[in-house]
Design a protein around this motif. Structure first.
Motif, PDB file in Angstrom:
ATOM      1  N   ALA A  54      -1.930 -27.185 -11.118  1.00  0.00           N
ATOM      2  CA  ALA A  54      -0.829 -26.961 -10.171  1.00  0.00           C
ATOM      3  C   ALA A  54      -0.531 -25.470 -10.042  1.00  0.00           C
ATOM      4  CB  ALA A  54       0.418 -27.728 -10.605  1.00  0.00           C
ATOM      5  N   GLY A  86       8.291 -24.694  -2.917  1.00  0.00           N
ATOM      6  CA  GLY A  86       7.101 -25.021  -2.137  1.00  0.00           C
ATOM      7  C   GLY A  86       6.840 -23.905  -1.141  1.00  0.00           C
ATOM      8  N   ILE A  87       5.592 -23.583  -0.934  1.00  0.00           N
ATOM      9  CA  ILE A  87       5.228 -22.442  -0.081  1.00  0.00           C
ATOM     10  C   ILE A  87       5.691 -22.656   1.352  1.00  0.00           C
ATOM     11  CG2 ILE A  87       2.891 -23.172   0.576  1.00  0.00           C
ATOM     12  CD1 ILE A  87       3.733 -19.648  -0.616  1.00  0.00           C
ATOM     13  N   ALA A 104       8.135 -20.066  -4.919  1.00  0.00           N
ATOM     14  CA  ALA A 104       7.130 -20.941  -4.310  1.00  0.00           C
ATOM     15  C   ALA A 104       6.859 -22.169  -5.181  1.00  0.00           C
ATOM     16  CB  ALA A 104       5.828 -20.168  -4.073  1.00  0.00           C
ATOM     17  N   TYR A 105       6.820 -21.993  -6.494  1.00  0.00           N
ATOM     18  CA  TYR A 105       6.579 -23.125  -7.403  1.00  0.00           C
ATOM     19  C   TYR A 105       7.722 -24.124  -7.317  1.00  0.00           C
ATOM     20  CZ  TYR A 105       5.047 -25.743 -11.496  1.00  0.00           C
ATOM     21  OH  TYR A 105       4.603 -26.749 -12.328  1.00  0.00           O
ATOM     22  N   LYS A 153      -0.822 -23.266  -6.585  1.00  0.00           N
ATOM     23  CA  LYS A 153       0.319 -22.487  -6.091  1.00  0.00           C
ATOM     24  C   LYS A 153      -0.070 -21.015  -5.975  1.00  0.00           C
ATOM     25  CE  LYS A 153       3.414 -24.383  -5.328  1.00  0.00           C
ATOM     26  NZ  LYS A 153       3.671 -25.125  -4.099  1.00  0.00           N
ATOM     27  N   PHE A 209       6.300 -16.077  -6.665  1.00  0.00           N
ATOM     28  CA  PHE A 209       5.587 -17.233  -7.225  1.00  0.00           C
ATOM     29  C   PHE A 209       6.572 -18.268  -7.754  1.00  0.00           C
ATOM     30  CE2 PHE A 209       3.521 -19.749 -10.446  1.00  0.00           C
ATOM     31  CZ  PHE A 209       2.304 -20.053  -9.854  1.00  0.00           C
ATOM     32  N   GLN A 220      -1.392 -33.483  -2.928  1.00  0.00           N
ATOM     33  CA  GLN A 220      -2.118 -32.240  -3.197  1.00  0.00           C
ATOM     34  C   GLN A 220      -2.499 -32.169  -4.675  1.00  0.00           C
ATOM     35  OE1 GLN A 220       0.061 -28.562  -2.580  1.00  0.00           O
ATOM     36  NE2 GLN A 220      -1.807 -27.363  -2.510  1.00  0.00           N
ATOM     37  N   ASN A 221      -1.611 -32.631  -5.549  1.00  0.00           N
ATOM     38  CA  ASN A 221      -1.841 -32.545  -6.991  1.00  0.00           C
ATOM     39  C   ASN A 221      -2.454 -33.807  -7.598  1.00  0.00           C
ATOM     40  OD1 ASN A 221      -0.687 -29.951  -7.156  1.00  0.00           O
ATOM     41  ND2 ASN A 221       1.362 -30.810  -7.340  1.00  0.00           N
ATOM     42  N   ASP A 272      -1.922 -20.612  -2.783  1.00  0.00           N
ATOM     43  CA  ASP A 272      -0.974 -20.608  -1.658  1.00  0.00           C
ATOM     44  C   ASP A 272      -0.281 -19.258  -1.518  1.00  0.00           C
ATOM     45  OD1 ASP A 272      -1.489 -23.271  -1.056  1.00  0.00           O
ATOM     46  OD2 ASP A 272       0.334 -24.039  -2.017  1.00  0.00           O
ATOM     47  N   VAL A 273       0.222 -18.749  -2.637  1.00  0.00           N
ATOM     48  CA  VAL A 273       0.932 -17.465  -2.621  1.00  0.00           C
ATOM     49  C   VAL A 273      -0.026 -16.350  -2.195  1.00  0.00           C
ATOM     50  CG1 VAL A 273       2.116 -15.743  -4.060  1.00  0.00           C
ATOM     51  CG2 VAL A 273       2.712 -18.164  -4.279  1.00  0.00           C
TER      52      VAL A 273
END
Length: 195
Positions: A121, A154-155, A150-151, A125, A147, A94-95, A128-129
């Motif tokens: 990144a 991971g979500i 999640a960081y 994120k 956040f 993804q990154n 995603d959030v």
């Protein structure tokens, strides 16, 4: 706000501490003002600074000696063999591109490129959030708490927390505490220092 030039100007770990103190002062009022999470919601400069502070991985001394940052086996995910670089930027598809992912255990990048990748990144994120919390009414501090988890986790790993936030459950604090634990190499749940 924490821009690339602000981050690049930091020359020591002590500078990050000073930045965090200033950021904390600047968000004292906005941290408690509710807003509706949408596509433009983003983490505060305070939480970005906190992530930088925790995910340091000796970035500053590497930058001072030579302007190259090396990948490292992510200690929070060491049972899976995941690698990160810089401020906890996971080396995944993804990154990064496939070629970089293939050489993740030995990957290096310039400090300036790492800063750009960190900002990228963070934006991924945040998306995603925001996608998962769209329409929720939160304060900046509450958004930042989700956040941060999640960081780090991971979500995909925080569905219970997302559900609790969206349903306005009183279980949110206990869900956040759940994510303070990680599994070590021995398969034992231990307190994760990053959360």
């Amino acid at each position: 706000s924490v821009s690339s030039s602000t981050i690049a100007a930091l020359s020591s770990f002590d500078d990050v501490d000073k930045l965090v103190v200033e950021l904390k002062k600047s968000i004292a009022v906005t941290a408690t003002t509710p807003f509706t999470v949408g596509s433009s919601s983003k983490p505060s400069d305070f939480i970005k600074g906190m992530i930088m502070n925790f995910e340091n991985q000796d970035v500053y001394s590497k930058r001072e000696k030579k302007p190259v940052v090396k990948s490292y086996l992510d200690p929070e995910n060491n049972t899976k063999g995941l690698y990160s670089i810089g401020y906890g930027i996971q080396i995944n598809t993804q990154n990064f591109d496939e070629a970089t992912y293939a050489k993740r255990s030995t990957y290096t990048m310039s400090y300036d490129d790492m800063i750009k990748k960190y900002e990228y990144a963070l934006s991924l994120k945040a998306k995603d959030v925001n996608d998962n919390l769209a329409g929720a009414v939160l304060t900046q501090a509450q958004y930042d708490a989700v956040f941060d988890v999640a960081y780090t986790v991971g979500i995909g790993g925080i569905t219970g927390l997302i559900k609790a936030v969206m349903s306005k459950s009183s279980d949110v604090p206990s869900k956040i505490i759940e994510y303070r634990k990680t599994t070590n190499k021995a398969g034992v749940k231990v307190e994760a220092p990053g959360l």
